[in-house]
Design an enzyme around this catalytic site. Sequence first.
Site, mmCIF file in Angstrom:
data_model
loop_
_atom_site.group_PDB
_atom_site.id
_atom_site.type_symbol
_atom_site.label_atom_id
_atom_site.label_comp_id
_atom_site.label_asym_id
_atom_site.label_seq_id
_atom_site.Cartn_x
_atom_site.Cartn_y
_atom_site.Cartn_z
ATOM 1 C CE LYS A 191 52.075 36.656 20.561
ATOM 2 N NZ LYS A 191 52.351 38.035 20.771
ATOM 3 C CD GLU A 265 49.004 29.916 35.480
ATOM 4 O OE1 GLU A 265 48.122 30.685 36.201
ATOM 5 O OE2 GLU A 265 49.564 28.994 35.851
ATOM 6 C CB CYS A 299 47.110 38.291 36.588
ATOM 7 S SG CYS A 299 48.550 37.491 37.254
ATOM 8 C CD GLU A 396 42.679 41.143 34.585
ATOM 9 O OE1 GLU A 396 42.357 40.938 33.711
ATOM 10 O OE2 GLU A 396 43.491 40.678 35.552
HETATM 11 P P1 NAD Z 1 46.072 39.453 25.960
HETATM 12 O O1 NAD Z 1 45.192 38.225 26.294
HETATM 13 O O2 NAD Z 1 45.471 40.446 25.275
HETATM 14 O O3 NAD Z 1 47.408 39.086 25.176
HETATM 15 C C1 NAD Z 1 48.156 37.964 26.022
HETATM 16 C C2 NAD Z 1 49.274 37.471 24.542
HETATM 17 O O4 NAD Z 1 48.248 36.738 23.830
HETATM 18 C C3 NAD Z 1 49.672 38.643 23.928
HETATM 19 O O5 NAD Z 1 51.072 37.998 23.745
HETATM 20 C C4 NAD Z 1 48.925 38.540 22.624
HETATM 21 O O6 NAD Z 1 49.645 38.978 21.516
HETATM 22 C C5 NAD Z 1 48.208 36.916 22.439
HETATM 23 N N1 NAD Z 1 47.102 37.020 21.735
HETATM 24 C C6 NAD Z 1 46.286 37.932 21.582
HETATM 25 N N2 NAD Z 1 45.229 37.367 20.810
HETATM 26 C C7 NAD Z 1 45.508 36.015 20.758
HETATM 27 C C8 NAD Z 1 44.726 35.103 19.827
HETATM 28 N N3 NAD Z 1 43.807 35.047 19.345
HETATM 29 N N4 NAD Z 1 45.576 33.912 19.854
HETATM 30 C C9 NAD Z 1 46.755 33.647 20.754
HETATM 31 N N5 NAD Z 1 47.208 34.793 21.102
HETATM 32 C C10 NAD Z 1 46.728 35.838 21.303
HETATM 33 O O7 NAD Z 1 46.373 39.766 27.383
HETATM 34 P P2 NAD Z 1 47.272 41.305 27.789
HETATM 35 O O8 NAD Z 1 46.383 42.356 27.551
HETATM 36 O O9 NAD Z 1 48.458 41.132 27.115
HETATM 37 O O10 NAD Z 1 47.601 41.069 29.368
HETATM 38 C C11 NAD Z 1 46.497 41.243 30.492
HETATM 39 C C12 NAD Z 1 46.102 40.021 30.593
HETATM 40 O O11 NAD Z 1 46.942 39.093 31.017
HETATM 41 C C13 NAD Z 1 45.121 40.421 32.006
HETATM 42 O O12 NAD Z 1 43.872 39.779 31.986
HETATM 43 C C14 NAD Z 1 45.777 39.589 33.141
HETATM 44 O O13 NAD Z 1 45.129 39.298 34.445
HETATM 45 C C15 NAD Z 1 46.400 38.331 32.544
HETATM 46 N N6 NAD Z 1 47.692 37.870 33.113
HETATM 47 C C16 NAD Z 1 47.438 36.648 33.782
HETATM 48 C C17 NAD Z 1 48.652 36.194 34.494
HETATM 49 C C18 NAD Z 1 48.281 34.958 35.260
HETATM 50 O O14 NAD Z 1 49.247 34.257 35.657
HETATM 51 N N7 NAD Z 1 47.209 34.441 35.710
HETATM 52 C C19 NAD Z 1 49.760 36.765 34.474
HETATM 53 C C20 NAD Z 1 49.923 37.962 33.873
HETATM 54 C C21 NAD Z 1 48.738 38.558 32.994
#
Ligand code: NAD
Length: 793
Positions: A191, A265, A299, A396
């Site tokens: 997804k 991650e 991230c 963050e």
């Molecule tokens: P998010 O957690 O809101 O969403 C990430 C994904 O999860 C999206 O596809 C979203 O639709 C899905 N999602 C949302 N709620 C969910 C649920 N309850 N169950 C399952 N899936 C769900 O994050 P974001 O705002 O899209 O991205 C930013 C975050 O991602 C930041 O915190 C960043 O640090 C992190 N990030 C981490 C890495 C890493 O490798 N550590 C890499 C990139 C981004």
Amino acid sequence: MPTINEILNTMDYGSAPESQKEAQAWLDGHQRTFGLFIDNAWSAPAELFASTNPADGTQLAELTQASDADVERAVEAARRALPVWQGMGGHGRAKVMYALARLLQKHSRLFAVLETLDNGKTIRETRDIDLPLAARHFYHHAGWAQLQSEEFADYRAVGVVGQIVPWNFPLLMLSWKIAPALAAGNTVVFKPAEFTSLTAMLFAELCVQAGVPAGVVNIVTGDGRVGSAIVNHPGVDKIAFTGSTEVGRLIREATAGSGKKLSLELGGKSPFIVFEDADLDGAVEGLVDSIWFNQGQVCCAGSRLLVQESVQERFLNKVRARMENLRLGSPLDKSMDVGALVDPVQRQRIAALVDSARAEGCDVWQPACELPLDGSWFPPTLITGASTSAAVAQAEIFGPVLVAMSFRTPPEAVQLANNTVYGLAASVWTESISLALDIAPAIKAGVVWINSANQFDAACGFGGYRESGFGREGGREGMLEYMTALAEDARPALPVAEAKAKGNVKPAPADPFAIDRTAKMYIGGKQARPDSAYSAPVFGANGALLAEVGVGSRKDIRNAVEAAHKASGWTSATAHNRAQVLYYIAENLAARADEFAARIAAMTGSKNPEKEVQASIERLFYYAAWADKYDGLAHQPPTKGITVALNEAVGVIGIVCPNEAPLLGFISLVAPAIALGNRVVVVPSEAHPLSALDLYQVFDTSDLPGGVVNIISGNADELARTLATHADIDAVWRHDGSAEGCAEVERLSAGTLKRTWVGGAKGRDWYSAAQSGGRAVLAHASQVKNVWIPYGV
Ligand code: NAD
């Protein structure tokens, strides 16, 4: 030689827009509407939501919000495809993955433009970073598919994998997820993030062209509800998630007790440390790549600048001057440094945090820069004067905002760097290689870049410590996340021996002159009475009272954790020293083998207790042997330099031991943990705790420093709960055959995102080196840190 900044000051740019003609034509070709990609076919678009270009707010396309039934279909297709994909063998899969890599390269310009349109990041980044790295990931993992049967002979694919990614590196995160999963023989339900799904749609077309069999890659679009349906689907064997720590926690809770493998991650607040002897101009350029790359929506962005006080002013002046030269504007313009934020929601979040800094009296500095009227933009921002506890110093921000602080000494730099709940990455700038390599292991982060920033490669693992999650992507360790050890399949369905009847808790004797036969607990190298002053009887196999043991409480665990933290010298001791101590424990146990055998026989009624004692001695030798041989790796990524993957200790591990094989089970869990430098707080078998408590005499005579092993007897459920919720414990292992207890540990561990290793309801043959030893166990006792060391640049 002039600095980059001096050169930039003399330059004048015209605009250099990249053509979006092909990307727009591709969108038109799909009537700007997409269904779901399941079983190599597109579903009819339904329940549409818009995907917009954040640089100007225009709508690019509409996508389908998948329903639970769609997720069900995708999981079924993935399940059906497993035997087909695995039946192709390593070479068959390698050929398909190689074809995917080639197709990504062939269509890289279209992908880059589409990604820039959809996400708002600059074309320079999508063209020069996202696309080459995505293709590299498929090449590298085509290689792992080819070598799998040789290099991972003791493993199998996990099965159907659910993968969920965020919006900041849409195609790159897709490749980090899909490539290793496919290489290992899994099938996927993937997804993308709801803001940025378009390159995943284009990738689906490539899958068909590359000959990926139907059902191997399924792509479902939509918001968090779709993610949640994947996470909770019983037909999914593993969840690989990249995203916020907040959602990571929800997923940890939702998968608790399900037996699903999990890698997370998550977020970060990474330090960028500049020492006074650093090449300051080089460090400024590193900082630009670190915090203004992808508008800081990274991230592992170096969002906390820690600069040595002696050069602070000079360095910040250079940073401000460089910020004045950052060019912000149309992401498709090849000369832009800073593009648009992904969505107005993100802009509001960033603005609110920056406002909070202003309200707290921090100095907020932004270069004079004109923001485009349409779309979602935020200027590069530098915040100084923030306290270490300020929201901008801890949260963050995920935007182009740098928070700067100063330090005086290297230990202070390390302390500040670690003053965060996260642990994803760090950048260290100094001309002294000795200082850099001294600081790198002290920082609690999964990646450390020396004199560099934001370096990535498929051969080098990437992932976090602490609340930045667990599991790695890339490298050998990344492949292991998508496999299950064959020895796990060989485990018996139930624990070999049932726990004996439990004694009733009763008050300790009130008479001060009565002889106290209570076996003591062991904390900080000393015998300890339970804080509760309660004890419980331990009955032997023949029903007679053998002894009493203390009933440990929350307070005892707290004391034990404190003692374990004080024993940090064990982690920094040499592996050779730790091995010697383990051999010595084995020798001293051997000297008292008869006594321990008698105890085991009395407790369990075992007919051959000597066998368990001898196996325990051998297991101590086994992990003593491993202590100085579980070496890391030196990777040679395609940049100039080496990346050293170190196997570091996890920290303080809470362990709940099995009831069967009460001595061997205890040793089989404690020995690997301490061999690799962890300190442990152990709950021995609740039914048969005495042989573990007897061990304190062996530890005392074996030069094991106080606090390395702490033993708290008592109720396994209660103590496990305390371990799983304790903020200063890094991991919890539970192996007493309690399915509900293991599920609870996983659920409660979500609070601080501890790593867990639980056995569930199944048993384990503690005599089997395959089931109770090997690299799989050592991997639980360690975490990989990748240190990037460039040279010759
Ligand atoms: P998010 O957690 O809101 O969403 C990430 C994904 O999860 C999206 O596809 C979203 O639709 C899905 N999602 C949302 N709620 C969910 C649920 N309850 N169950 C399952 N899936 C769900 O994050 P974001 O705002 O899209 O991205 C930013 C975050 O991602 C930041 O915190 C960043 O640090 C992190 N990030 C981490 C890495 C890493 O490798 N550590 C890499 C990139 C981004």
